[in-house]
Design an enzyme around this catalytic site. Structure first.
Site, PDB file in Angstrom:
ATOM      1  N   GLU A 199       0.802  -1.230   0.000  1.00 30.91           N
ATOM      2  CA  GLU A 199       0.000   0.000   0.000  1.00 30.91           C
ATOM      3  C   GLU A 199       0.840   1.289   0.000  1.00 30.91           C
ATOM      4  O   GLU A 199       0.998   1.943   1.027  1.00 30.91           O
ATOM      5  CB  GLU A 199      -0.932   0.010   1.214  1.00 30.91           C
ATOM      6  CG  GLU A 199      -1.893  -1.147   1.225  1.00 30.91           C
ATOM      7  CD  GLU A 199      -2.889  -1.116   2.364  1.00 30.91           C
ATOM      8  OE1 GLU A 199      -3.995  -1.654   2.182  1.00 30.91           O
ATOM      9  OE2 GLU A 199      -2.583  -0.574   3.427  1.00 30.91           O
ATOM     10  N   GLU A 392      -5.516  -7.702  -1.519  1.00 30.36           N
ATOM     11  CA  GLU A 392      -6.231  -7.788  -0.238  1.00 30.36           C
ATOM     12  C   GLU A 392      -7.694  -7.460  -0.463  1.00 30.36           C
ATOM     13  O   GLU A 392      -8.019  -6.511  -1.187  1.00 30.36           O
ATOM     14  CB  GLU A 392      -5.710  -6.759   0.783  1.00 30.36           C
ATOM     15  CG  GLU A 392      -4.365  -7.067   1.355  1.00 30.36           C
ATOM     16  CD  GLU A 392      -3.914  -6.012   2.366  1.00 30.36           C
ATOM     17  OE1 GLU A 392      -4.759  -5.401   3.046  1.00 30.36           O
ATOM     18  OE2 GLU A 392      -2.689  -5.811   2.460  1.00 30.36           O
TER      19      GLU A 392
HETATM   20  C1  BGP Z   1      -4.595  -2.900   5.026  1.00 32.42           C
HETATM   21  C2  BGP Z   1      -3.282  -3.457   5.511  1.00 32.42           C
HETATM   22  C3  BGP Z   1      -3.378  -4.752   6.214  1.00 32.42           C
HETATM   23  C4  BGP Z   1      -4.678  -5.043   6.902  1.00 32.42           C
HETATM   24  C5  BGP Z   1      -5.908  -4.449   6.281  1.00 32.42           C
HETATM   25  C6  BGP Z   1      -7.146  -4.443   7.148  1.00 32.42           C
HETATM   26  O1  BGP Z   1      -4.494  -1.522   4.943  1.00 32.42           O
HETATM   27  O2  BGP Z   1      -2.379  -3.642   4.447  1.00 32.42           O
HETATM   28  O3  BGP Z   1      -2.227  -4.906   6.987  1.00 32.42           O
HETATM   29  O4  BGP Z   1      -4.617  -5.063   8.258  1.00 32.42           O
HETATM   30  O5  BGP Z   1      -5.692  -3.144   5.836  1.00 32.42           O
HETATM   31  O6  BGP Z   1      -7.075  -3.402   8.082  1.00 32.42           O
HETATM   32  P1  BGP Z   1      -7.371  -3.593   9.618  1.00 32.42           P
HETATM   33  O7  BGP Z   1      -6.424  -4.639  10.092  1.00 32.42           O
HETATM   34  O8  BGP Z   1      -7.105  -2.255  10.233  1.00 32.42           O
HETATM   35  O9  BGP Z   1      -8.779  -4.014   9.734  1.00 32.42           O
END
Ligand code: BGP
Length: 493
Positions: A199, A392
Protein backbone atom coordinates in the site's frame (compact mmCIF):
# COMPACT_ATOMS: atom_id res chain seq x y z
CA UNK A 1 -17.96 -9.50 -41.84
CA UNK A 2 -18.70 -8.71 -38.22
CA UNK A 3 -16.15 -10.28 -35.89
CA UNK A 4 -17.72 -11.88 -32.82
CA UNK A 5 -16.02 -12.27 -29.50
CA UNK A 6 -16.64 -15.17 -27.15
CA UNK A 7 -17.23 -14.04 -23.60
CA UNK A 8 -14.78 -15.85 -21.27
CA UNK A 9 -16.49 -18.34 -18.93
CA UNK A 10 -14.91 -16.94 -15.82
CA UNK A 11 -11.54 -17.04 -14.20
CA UNK A 12 -8.69 -18.06 -16.49
CA UNK A 13 -6.88 -21.34 -16.01
CA UNK A 14 -4.12 -20.96 -13.46
CA UNK A 15 -5.89 -18.08 -11.74
CA UNK A 16 -4.07 -17.38 -8.47
CA UNK A 17 -6.57 -17.93 -5.67
CA UNK A 18 -4.92 -17.19 -2.39
CA UNK A 19 -4.67 -15.79 1.06
CA UNK A 20 -2.74 -12.84 2.44
CA UNK A 21 -1.15 -11.87 5.73
CA UNK A 22 1.74 -9.74 6.98
CA UNK A 23 4.74 -10.63 9.15
CA UNK A 24 4.02 -8.19 11.98
CA UNK A 25 0.36 -9.17 12.29
CA UNK A 26 1.00 -12.91 12.32
CA UNK A 27 4.52 -14.01 13.18
CA UNK A 28 5.24 -13.13 16.79
CA UNK A 29 8.71 -14.44 17.74
CA UNK A 30 9.54 -10.75 17.97
CA UNK A 31 12.84 -11.25 19.81
CA UNK A 32 13.82 -14.66 18.45
CA UNK A 33 15.96 -15.98 15.64
CA UNK A 34 18.23 -12.93 15.72
CA UNK A 35 15.40 -10.55 14.81
CA UNK A 36 15.88 -6.87 15.66
CA UNK A 37 13.18 -4.63 17.10
CA UNK A 38 10.88 -3.19 14.49
CA UNK A 39 8.47 -0.30 14.30
CA UNK A 40 5.34 -2.41 14.76
CA UNK A 41 6.74 -4.07 17.91
CA UNK A 42 6.41 -0.65 19.54
CA UNK A 43 2.73 0.07 18.96
CA UNK A 44 0.88 0.12 22.29
CA UNK A 45 -2.62 -1.32 22.72
CA UNK A 46 -4.85 -1.58 25.75
CA UNK A 47 -7.40 -4.40 25.61
CA UNK A 48 -9.74 -2.39 27.86
CA UNK A 49 -10.04 0.39 25.27
CA UNK A 50 -13.53 1.00 23.92
CA UNK A 51 -14.39 0.62 20.25
CA UNK A 52 -13.97 4.38 19.76
CA UNK A 53 -10.60 4.44 21.51
CA UNK A 54 -9.37 1.58 19.36
CA UNK A 55 -10.37 3.41 16.22
CA UNK A 56 -8.74 6.70 17.20
CA UNK A 57 -6.29 7.96 14.62
CA UNK A 58 -3.96 9.08 17.44
CA UNK A 59 -3.45 5.43 18.35
CA UNK A 60 -1.95 4.91 14.93
CA UNK A 61 0.53 7.74 15.33
CA UNK A 62 3.82 7.52 17.17
CA UNK A 63 5.37 10.15 19.40
CA UNK A 64 8.57 10.28 21.47
CA UNK A 65 6.84 9.51 24.77
CA UNK A 66 5.16 6.37 23.39
CA UNK A 67 8.42 5.31 21.81
CA UNK A 68 10.36 5.69 25.07
CA UNK A 69 7.73 3.77 26.98
CA UNK A 70 7.73 0.95 24.45
CA UNK A 71 11.48 0.67 24.71
CA UNK A 72 11.19 0.29 28.50
CA UNK A 73 8.32 -2.23 28.34
CA UNK A 74 10.53 -4.94 26.95
CA UNK A 75 8.86 -7.81 28.81
CA UNK A 76 5.32 -6.82 27.91
CA UNK A 77 3.53 -8.58 25.07
CA UNK A 78 -0.07 -8.06 26.23
CA UNK A 79 0.06 -4.34 25.38
CA UNK A 80 2.14 -4.83 22.26
CA UNK A 81 0.10 -7.27 20.14
CA UNK A 82 2.51 -7.25 17.20
CA UNK A 83 5.04 -8.90 19.50
CA UNK A 84 2.96 -12.06 19.61
CA UNK A 85 0.81 -11.98 16.44
CA UNK A 86 -0.75 -15.43 16.09
CA UNK A 87 2.56 -17.17 16.74
CA UNK A 88 2.92 -18.06 13.08
CA UNK A 89 6.71 -18.02 13.56
CA UNK A 90 6.45 -21.24 15.58
CA UNK A 91 3.40 -22.78 13.94
CA UNK A 92 3.91 -22.26 10.25
CA UNK A 93 4.25 -25.92 9.35
CA UNK A 94 0.91 -26.74 10.93
CA UNK A 95 -0.62 -23.67 9.25
CA UNK A 96 0.79 -24.59 5.84
CA UNK A 97 -1.01 -27.93 6.08
CA UNK A 98 -4.29 -26.05 6.57
CA UNK A 99 -3.50 -23.69 3.68
CA UNK A 100 -2.93 -26.70 1.46
CA UNK A 101 -6.21 -28.23 2.58
CA UNK A 102 -7.93 -24.96 1.73
CA UNK A 103 -6.47 -25.34 -1.73
CA UNK A 104 -4.89 -21.91 -2.15
CA UNK A 105 -2.65 -21.50 -5.17
CA UNK A 106 -0.69 -18.56 -3.80
CA UNK A 107 0.28 -17.34 -0.35
CA UNK A 108 0.99 -13.67 0.18
CA UNK A 109 2.97 -12.66 3.22
CA UNK A 110 5.60 -10.09 4.02
CA UNK A 111 9.22 -10.54 4.93
CA UNK A 112 10.25 -8.83 8.13
CA UNK A 113 13.25 -6.62 7.35
CA UNK A 114 14.47 -6.80 10.97
CA UNK A 115 14.74 -10.61 10.69
CA UNK A 116 17.14 -10.21 7.77
CA UNK A 117 19.01 -7.11 8.94
CA UNK A 118 18.26 -6.60 12.67
CA UNK A 119 19.40 -2.97 12.56
CA UNK A 120 18.47 -2.38 8.96
CA UNK A 121 21.97 -1.91 7.64
CA UNK A 122 24.13 -4.52 9.38
CA UNK A 123 27.33 -5.63 7.67
CA UNK A 124 25.96 -9.13 7.05
CA UNK A 125 22.43 -10.51 6.87
CA UNK A 126 21.11 -12.65 9.73
CA UNK A 127 21.29 -16.21 8.42
CA UNK A 128 18.58 -17.44 10.78
CA UNK A 129 16.14 -14.95 9.28
CA UNK A 130 16.94 -16.03 5.74
CA UNK A 131 16.60 -19.68 6.75
CA UNK A 132 13.18 -19.02 8.28
CA UNK A 133 11.77 -17.53 5.09
CA UNK A 134 13.52 -20.02 2.87
CA UNK A 135 11.98 -22.87 4.79
CA UNK A 136 8.54 -21.23 4.88
CA UNK A 137 8.51 -20.47 1.16
CA UNK A 138 9.94 -23.78 0.04
CA UNK A 139 7.33 -25.41 2.31
CA UNK A 140 4.72 -23.59 0.22
CA UNK A 141 6.26 -24.81 -3.02
CA UNK A 142 6.34 -28.39 -1.75
CA UNK A 143 2.61 -28.07 -1.19
CA UNK A 144 1.98 -26.64 -4.64
CA UNK A 145 1.47 -23.10 -3.35
CA UNK A 146 3.16 -20.17 -5.09
CA UNK A 147 4.69 -17.33 -3.05
CA UNK A 148 3.82 -13.65 -3.33
CA UNK A 149 6.32 -11.85 -1.10
CA UNK A 150 5.75 -8.34 0.15
CA UNK A 151 9.20 -6.99 0.90
CA UNK A 152 7.93 -4.31 3.25
CA UNK A 153 4.57 -4.25 4.96
CA UNK A 154 5.13 -1.31 7.33
CA UNK A 155 7.61 -2.78 9.84
CA UNK A 156 11.10 -1.41 9.39
CA UNK A 157 13.96 -1.99 11.85
CA UNK A 158 13.50 0.43 14.74
CA UNK A 159 17.16 1.34 14.60
CA UNK A 160 16.55 3.14 11.28
CA UNK A 161 13.98 5.34 12.98
CA UNK A 162 16.26 6.10 15.92
CA UNK A 163 19.30 6.85 13.80
CA UNK A 164 17.90 8.28 10.57
CA UNK A 165 14.29 9.31 11.18
CA UNK A 166 12.80 6.51 9.07
CA UNK A 167 12.08 7.19 5.40
CA UNK A 168 13.13 10.83 5.68
CA UNK A 169 16.70 9.79 5.11
CA UNK A 170 18.44 8.55 2.00
CA UNK A 171 20.39 6.24 4.31
CA UNK A 172 17.16 4.28 4.79
CA UNK A 173 16.83 4.12 0.99
CA UNK A 174 20.34 2.67 0.66
CA UNK A 175 19.70 0.19 3.46
CA UNK A 176 16.42 -0.88 1.83
CA UNK A 177 18.09 -1.43 -1.54
CA UNK A 178 20.72 -3.66 0.06
CA UNK A 179 17.95 -5.54 1.88
CA UNK A 180 16.07 -5.94 -1.42
CA UNK A 181 19.18 -7.22 -3.21
CA UNK A 182 19.72 -9.72 -0.42
CA UNK A 183 16.15 -11.00 -0.79
CA UNK A 184 16.46 -11.38 -4.56
CA UNK A 185 19.79 -13.18 -4.17
CA UNK A 186 18.91 -15.44 -1.27
CA UNK A 187 15.19 -16.08 -1.71
CA UNK A 188 14.89 -15.73 -5.47
CA UNK A 189 14.50 -19.48 -5.93
CA UNK A 190 11.43 -19.68 -3.69
CA UNK A 191 9.48 -16.49 -4.49
CA UNK A 192 7.18 -16.16 -7.52
CA UNK A 193 5.82 -12.60 -7.25
CA UNK A 194 7.48 -9.67 -5.53
CA UNK A 195 5.99 -6.55 -4.03
CA UNK A 196 8.57 -4.00 -2.82
CA UNK A 197 6.01 -1.98 -0.78
CA UNK A 198 2.61 -2.72 0.70
CA UNK A 199 0.00 0.00 0.00
CA UNK A 200 2.26 2.77 -1.27
CA UNK A 201 -0.24 5.51 -0.37
CA UNK A 202 -0.36 4.44 3.29
CA UNK A 203 2.41 6.88 4.22
CA UNK A 204 0.14 9.75 3.29
CA UNK A 205 -2.67 8.58 5.55
CA UNK A 206 -0.83 6.70 8.24
CA UNK A 207 2.63 8.25 8.50
CA UNK A 208 4.01 5.99 11.24
CA UNK A 209 3.11 2.78 9.46
CA UNK A 210 3.84 3.97 5.97
CA UNK A 211 6.90 6.15 6.30
CA UNK A 212 7.87 5.62 9.95
CA UNK A 213 7.72 9.23 11.16
CA UNK A 214 7.55 10.15 14.85
CA UNK A 215 5.07 13.01 14.95
CA UNK A 216 6.62 15.38 17.52
CA UNK A 217 10.06 14.99 16.00
CA UNK A 218 8.98 16.70 12.80
CA UNK A 219 8.61 20.42 12.43
CA UNK A 220 6.68 20.02 9.19
CA UNK A 221 5.08 16.63 9.66
CA UNK A 222 2.57 16.97 6.80
CA UNK A 223 5.16 18.14 4.30
CA UNK A 224 7.97 15.78 5.16
CA UNK A 225 5.64 12.87 4.39
CA UNK A 226 6.03 13.68 0.70
CA UNK A 227 9.81 13.72 0.95
CA UNK A 228 9.60 10.27 2.54
CA UNK A 229 7.32 9.14 -0.27
CA UNK A 230 9.78 10.44 -2.84
CA UNK A 231 12.52 8.46 -1.10
CA UNK A 232 10.31 5.39 -1.23
CA UNK A 233 9.67 5.89 -4.95
CA UNK A 234 13.44 5.93 -5.47
CA UNK A 235 13.86 2.86 -3.24
CA UNK A 236 11.10 1.10 -5.14
CA UNK A 237 12.66 1.84 -8.53
CA UNK A 238 16.11 0.79 -7.36
CA UNK A 239 14.65 -2.44 -5.96
CA UNK A 240 12.97 -3.13 -9.30
CA UNK A 241 16.27 -2.50 -11.08
CA UNK A 242 18.00 -4.96 -8.73
CA UNK A 243 15.23 -7.55 -9.08
CA UNK A 244 15.25 -7.49 -12.85
CA UNK A 245 19.06 -7.61 -12.91
CA UNK A 246 19.45 -10.43 -10.36
CA UNK A 247 16.38 -12.41 -11.43
CA UNK A 248 15.68 -11.66 -15.11
CA UNK A 249 12.01 -12.09 -15.94
CA UNK A 250 10.86 -11.70 -12.33
CA UNK A 251 7.42 -10.21 -11.73
CA UNK A 252 7.57 -7.15 -9.48
CA UNK A 253 4.40 -5.25 -8.63
CA UNK A 254 3.23 -1.92 -7.27
CA UNK A 255 0.35 -1.67 -4.82
CA UNK A 256 -1.99 0.93 -3.37
CA UNK A 257 -4.79 0.87 -0.82
CA UNK A 258 -7.61 1.63 -3.20
CA UNK A 259 -9.98 4.34 -2.03
CA UNK A 260 -12.62 3.94 -4.71
CA UNK A 261 -14.63 7.12 -4.89
CA UNK A 262 -17.87 8.19 -6.59
CA UNK A 263 -19.18 11.65 -7.19
CA UNK A 264 -21.80 12.35 -4.51
CA UNK A 265 -24.06 14.03 -7.11
CA UNK A 266 -23.96 14.92 -10.78
CA UNK A 267 -23.06 18.49 -9.85
CA UNK A 268 -19.91 19.31 -11.88
CA UNK A 269 -18.16 20.54 -8.71
CA UNK A 270 -18.61 17.13 -7.11
CA UNK A 271 -17.38 15.34 -10.21
CA UNK A 272 -14.29 17.55 -10.29
CA UNK A 273 -13.72 16.84 -6.62
CA UNK A 274 -13.90 13.12 -7.37
CA UNK A 275 -11.20 13.49 -10.01
CA UNK A 276 -8.93 15.36 -7.64
CA UNK A 277 -9.52 12.97 -4.74
CA UNK A 278 -8.70 10.07 -7.00
CA UNK A 279 -5.52 11.70 -8.26
CA UNK A 280 -4.18 12.74 -4.86
CA UNK A 281 -5.17 9.65 -2.90
CA UNK A 282 -4.81 6.88 -5.46
CA UNK A 283 -3.45 7.53 -8.92
CA UNK A 284 -0.41 9.58 -7.93
CA UNK A 285 1.21 6.49 -6.43
CA UNK A 286 0.47 4.05 -9.22
CA UNK A 287 1.19 6.69 -11.87
CA UNK A 288 4.74 7.14 -10.58
CA UNK A 289 5.36 3.41 -10.28
CA UNK A 290 3.68 2.30 -13.53
CA UNK A 291 4.28 5.27 -15.81
CA UNK A 292 7.66 6.19 -14.36
CA UNK A 293 7.12 9.92 -13.84
CA UNK A 294 5.59 12.42 -11.45
CA UNK A 295 2.19 13.32 -12.86
CA UNK A 296 1.68 16.99 -13.81
CA UNK A 297 -1.38 17.30 -11.54
CA UNK A 298 0.84 16.97 -8.46
CA UNK A 299 2.65 20.25 -9.16
CA UNK A 300 -0.34 22.33 -8.19
CA UNK A 301 -1.09 20.12 -5.20
CA UNK A 302 2.46 20.43 -3.90
CA UNK A 303 2.31 24.21 -4.37
CA UNK A 304 -0.89 24.35 -2.37
CA UNK A 305 0.65 22.34 0.47
CA UNK A 306 3.98 24.19 0.29
CA UNK A 307 5.86 20.97 -0.44
CA UNK A 308 9.28 21.35 -2.11
CA UNK A 309 10.85 17.98 -2.78
CA UNK A 310 14.55 17.37 -2.63
CA UNK A 311 15.18 15.37 -5.76
CA UNK A 312 18.74 14.15 -6.24
CA UNK A 313 20.48 13.88 -9.60
CA UNK A 314 19.46 10.67 -11.28
CA UNK A 315 16.31 10.08 -9.19
CA UNK A 316 13.85 10.84 -11.96
CA UNK A 317 15.81 8.78 -14.47
CA UNK A 318 15.86 5.83 -12.05
CA UNK A 319 12.10 6.10 -11.55
CA UNK A 320 11.56 6.35 -15.32
CA UNK A 321 13.73 3.36 -16.13
CA UNK A 322 12.29 0.95 -13.56
CA UNK A 323 8.55 0.58 -13.68
CA UNK A 324 6.37 -2.19 -12.27
CA UNK A 325 5.35 -5.40 -14.05
CA UNK A 326 1.85 -5.59 -12.55
CA UNK A 327 -0.48 -3.50 -10.46
CA UNK A 328 -1.97 -4.58 -7.15
CA UNK A 329 -4.35 -3.08 -4.66
CA UNK A 330 -6.23 -3.70 -1.45
CA UNK A 331 -9.95 -3.13 -1.61
CA UNK A 332 -12.23 -2.89 1.40
CA UNK A 333 -14.71 -0.08 0.81
CA UNK A 334 -15.76 2.82 -1.37
CA UNK A 335 -16.68 6.39 -0.54
CA UNK A 336 -18.05 9.52 -2.17
CA UNK A 337 -16.47 12.82 -3.16
CA UNK A 338 -18.19 16.13 -2.71
CA UNK A 339 -17.51 19.81 -2.16
CA UNK A 340 -20.46 20.03 0.24
CA UNK A 341 -19.52 20.71 3.82
CA UNK A 342 -20.88 18.54 6.59
CA UNK A 343 -21.42 15.38 4.55
CA UNK A 344 -22.00 12.43 6.88
CA UNK A 345 -18.87 10.42 7.59
CA UNK A 346 -18.13 6.78 8.27
CA UNK A 347 -14.99 4.74 8.88
CA UNK A 348 -12.80 3.20 6.21
CA UNK A 349 -9.44 1.50 5.83
CA UNK A 350 -6.75 4.07 6.82
CA UNK A 351 -9.12 7.02 6.34
CA UNK A 352 -12.51 8.41 7.33
CA UNK A 353 -14.88 8.25 4.37
CA UNK A 354 -17.89 10.19 3.12
CA UNK A 355 -21.00 8.10 3.47
CA UNK A 356 -22.84 6.59 0.54
CA UNK A 357 -26.56 6.14 1.28
CA UNK A 358 -26.78 3.16 -1.09
CA UNK A 359 -24.29 1.01 0.81
CA UNK A 360 -24.34 -1.06 3.98
CA UNK A 361 -21.46 -0.91 6.44
CA UNK A 362 -19.50 -3.65 8.20
CA UNK A 363 -19.36 -3.99 12.02
CA UNK A 364 -16.49 -1.50 11.86
CA UNK A 365 -18.35 1.03 9.73
CA UNK A 366 -16.55 0.29 6.44
CA UNK A 367 -18.89 0.62 3.46
CA UNK A 368 -19.23 -2.71 1.67
CA UNK A 369 -19.37 -2.34 -2.09
CA UNK A 370 -18.78 -5.44 -4.24
CA UNK A 371 -19.51 -3.60 -7.49
CA UNK A 372 -16.92 -1.03 -6.49
CA UNK A 373 -14.35 -3.80 -6.86
CA UNK A 374 -15.40 -4.38 -10.46
CA UNK A 375 -15.35 -0.64 -11.09
CA UNK A 376 -11.86 -0.39 -9.64
CA UNK A 377 -10.61 -3.32 -11.71
CA UNK A 378 -11.77 -1.59 -14.87
CA UNK A 379 -10.25 1.72 -13.86
CA UNK A 380 -6.86 0.24 -13.06
CA UNK A 381 -6.80 -2.05 -16.07
CA UNK A 382 -7.77 0.77 -18.46
CA UNK A 383 -5.31 3.21 -16.98
CA UNK A 384 -2.17 1.06 -16.89
CA UNK A 385 -2.76 -1.82 -19.32
CA UNK A 386 -0.87 -4.14 -16.98
CA UNK A 387 -1.92 -7.39 -15.30
CA UNK A 388 -3.71 -6.66 -12.05
CA UNK A 389 -3.76 -8.47 -8.70
CA UNK A 390 -6.32 -8.04 -5.92
CA UNK A 391 -3.77 -8.29 -3.11
CA UNK A 392 -6.23 -7.79 -0.24
CA UNK A 393 -9.97 -7.95 0.23
CA UNK A 394 -12.05 -9.30 3.10
CA UNK A 395 -14.45 -8.64 5.91
CA UNK A 396 -13.41 -7.78 9.46
CA UNK A 397 -16.20 -9.05 11.71
CA UNK A 398 -17.02 -10.40 15.15
CA UNK A 399 -17.22 -14.19 15.06
CA UNK A 400 -19.06 -16.34 17.59
CA UNK A 401 -17.75 -19.75 18.55
CA UNK A 402 -20.62 -22.16 19.24
CA UNK A 403 -20.55 -24.67 22.08
CA UNK A 404 -19.42 -27.40 19.68
CA UNK A 405 -16.61 -25.20 18.37
CA UNK A 406 -18.23 -24.37 15.03
CA UNK A 407 -18.30 -20.82 13.63
CA UNK A 408 -21.18 -19.90 11.35
CA UNK A 409 -19.83 -16.87 9.48
CA UNK A 410 -22.42 -16.69 6.71
CA UNK A 411 -21.93 -12.88 6.59
CA UNK A 412 -18.33 -13.48 5.47
CA UNK A 413 -19.46 -15.97 2.84
CA UNK A 414 -21.94 -13.42 1.47
CA UNK A 415 -19.23 -10.74 1.42
CA UNK A 416 -16.72 -12.95 -0.40
CA UNK A 417 -19.27 -14.36 -2.81
CA UNK A 418 -20.50 -10.93 -3.88
CA UNK A 419 -16.98 -9.55 -4.34
CA UNK A 420 -15.78 -12.60 -6.26
CA UNK A 421 -18.90 -12.51 -8.45
CA UNK A 422 -18.07 -8.93 -9.42
CA UNK A 423 -14.45 -9.90 -10.08
CA UNK A 424 -15.69 -12.64 -12.38
CA UNK A 425 -17.80 -10.10 -14.26
CA UNK A 426 -14.73 -7.88 -14.63
CA UNK A 427 -12.76 -10.80 -16.07
CA UNK A 428 -15.58 -11.52 -18.53
CA UNK A 429 -15.47 -7.87 -19.48
CA UNK A 430 -11.81 -8.20 -20.37
CA UNK A 431 -9.88 -7.21 -17.25
CA UNK A 432 -6.51 -8.96 -17.06
CA UNK A 433 -6.87 -10.13 -13.47
CA UNK A 434 -4.21 -12.63 -12.40
CA UNK A 435 -4.91 -13.28 -8.73
CA UNK A 436 -6.90 -12.70 -5.58
CA UNK A 437 -5.36 -13.02 -2.14
CA UNK A 438 -8.09 -12.74 0.44
CA UNK A 439 -6.93 -10.66 3.40
CA UNK A 440 -6.35 -12.25 6.76
CA UNK A 441 -7.52 -15.66 5.59
CA UNK A 442 -6.22 -16.87 8.91
CA UNK A 443 -7.30 -14.57 11.79
CA UNK A 444 -4.57 -12.15 12.81
CA UNK A 445 -3.96 -8.93 14.73
CA UNK A 446 -5.70 -5.95 13.12
CA UNK A 447 -3.28 -3.47 11.65
CA UNK A 448 -5.39 -0.40 12.28
CA UNK A 449 -7.02 -1.08 15.62
CA UNK A 450 -4.49 -3.67 16.92
CA UNK A 451 -7.25 -5.94 18.21
CA UNK A 452 -7.70 -9.65 17.67
CA UNK A 453 -11.49 -9.52 17.80
CA UNK A 454 -11.72 -7.91 14.36
CA UNK A 455 -11.46 -11.17 12.48
CA UNK A 456 -11.03 -11.67 8.73
CA UNK A 457 -10.18 -15.35 8.50
CA UNK A 458 -11.73 -18.46 7.11
CA UNK A 459 -9.42 -20.06 9.67
CA UNK A 460 -10.19 -19.15 13.28
CA UNK A 461 -7.40 -18.58 15.82
CA UNK A 462 -8.25 -18.95 19.48
CA UNK A 463 -6.77 -15.80 20.99
CA UNK A 464 -8.39 -12.76 22.57
CA UNK A 465 -7.49 -9.08 22.56
CA UNK A 466 -5.18 -9.51 25.56
CA UNK A 467 -3.26 -12.18 23.69
CA UNK A 468 -4.76 -14.99 25.78
CA UNK A 469 -5.99 -18.27 24.30
CA UNK A 470 -4.85 -21.67 23.14
CA UNK A 471 -3.90 -20.34 19.66
CA UNK A 472 -5.63 -23.42 18.29
CA UNK A 473 -6.68 -23.10 14.65
CA UNK A 474 -10.13 -24.21 13.46
CA UNK A 475 -12.21 -24.02 10.29
CA UNK A 476 -15.08 -21.53 10.06
CA UNK A 477 -18.01 -22.27 7.71
CA UNK A 478 -16.36 -19.92 5.21
CA UNK A 479 -13.40 -22.33 5.00
CA UNK A 480 -15.42 -24.97 3.14
CA UNK A 481 -17.03 -22.27 1.03
CA UNK A 482 -13.73 -20.74 -0.10
CA UNK A 483 -12.25 -24.21 -0.61
CA UNK A 484 -15.12 -25.03 -3.00
CA UNK A 485 -14.81 -21.69 -4.76
CA UNK A 486 -11.13 -22.39 -5.42
CA UNK A 487 -11.73 -26.02 -6.42
CA UNK A 488 -14.26 -24.92 -9.07
CA UNK A 489 -12.05 -21.99 -10.16
CA UNK A 490 -14.76 -19.55 -9.11
CA UNK A 491 -17.48 -21.19 -11.18
CA UNK A 492 -19.53 -22.33 -8.19
CA UNK A 493 -20.01 -19.59 -5.68
C1 BGP B 1 -4.60 -2.90 5.03
C2 BGP B 1 -3.28 -3.46 5.51
C3 BGP B 1 -3.38 -4.75 6.21
C4 BGP B 1 -4.68 -5.04 6.90
C5 BGP B 1 -5.91 -4.45 6.28
C6 BGP B 1 -7.15 -4.44 7.15
O1 BGP B 1 -4.49 -1.52 4.94
O2 BGP B 1 -2.38 -3.64 4.45
O3 BGP B 1 -2.23 -4.91 6.99
O4 BGP B 1 -4.62 -5.06 8.26
O5 BGP B 1 -5.69 -3.14 5.84
O6 BGP B 1 -7.07 -3.40 8.08
P1 BGP B 1 -7.37 -3.59 9.62
O7 BGP B 1 -6.42 -4.64 10.09
O8 BGP B 1 -7.10 -2.26 10.23
O9 BGP B 1 -8.78 -4.01 9.73
Amino acid sequence: MLKTFKEPAGFPEGFLWGGAMASSQAEGGWNEGGKGLDTQDLRYFDPTWTREERAMQSNRRMNSAKLERALVDMEDTEHYPFRHGIDFYHRYNEDLALFQELGIKVFRTSICWARIFPNGDDAEPNEQGIEFYHDLFSGCHKRGIKVFATMLHYNIPESLVQRFGGWKSRKTVDAYVRYAETLFERLGDVVDYWLPFNEFNAGRFNPYNGVCLVEDQEEHYDKVIFQCLHNQFVANARAIEAGHRILPGSMIGGMIARFTTYSATCKPEDVMQMILDDQYSNWFYLDVMARGAYPAYMTRYFEKLGVALEIEDGDLETIAANTIDFTAFSYYFSQVSTTSQGWEKTAGNLVMANKNPYLQTSDWGWQMDPMGLRITLHQICDRYQLPVFVAENGLGAHDVVEADGSIHDDYRIVYLREHIRQMREAVREGVDLIGYTMWGFIDLVSCGSMEMSKRYGVIYVDQDDAGKGSLKRSRKDSFAWYQHCIATNGEEL
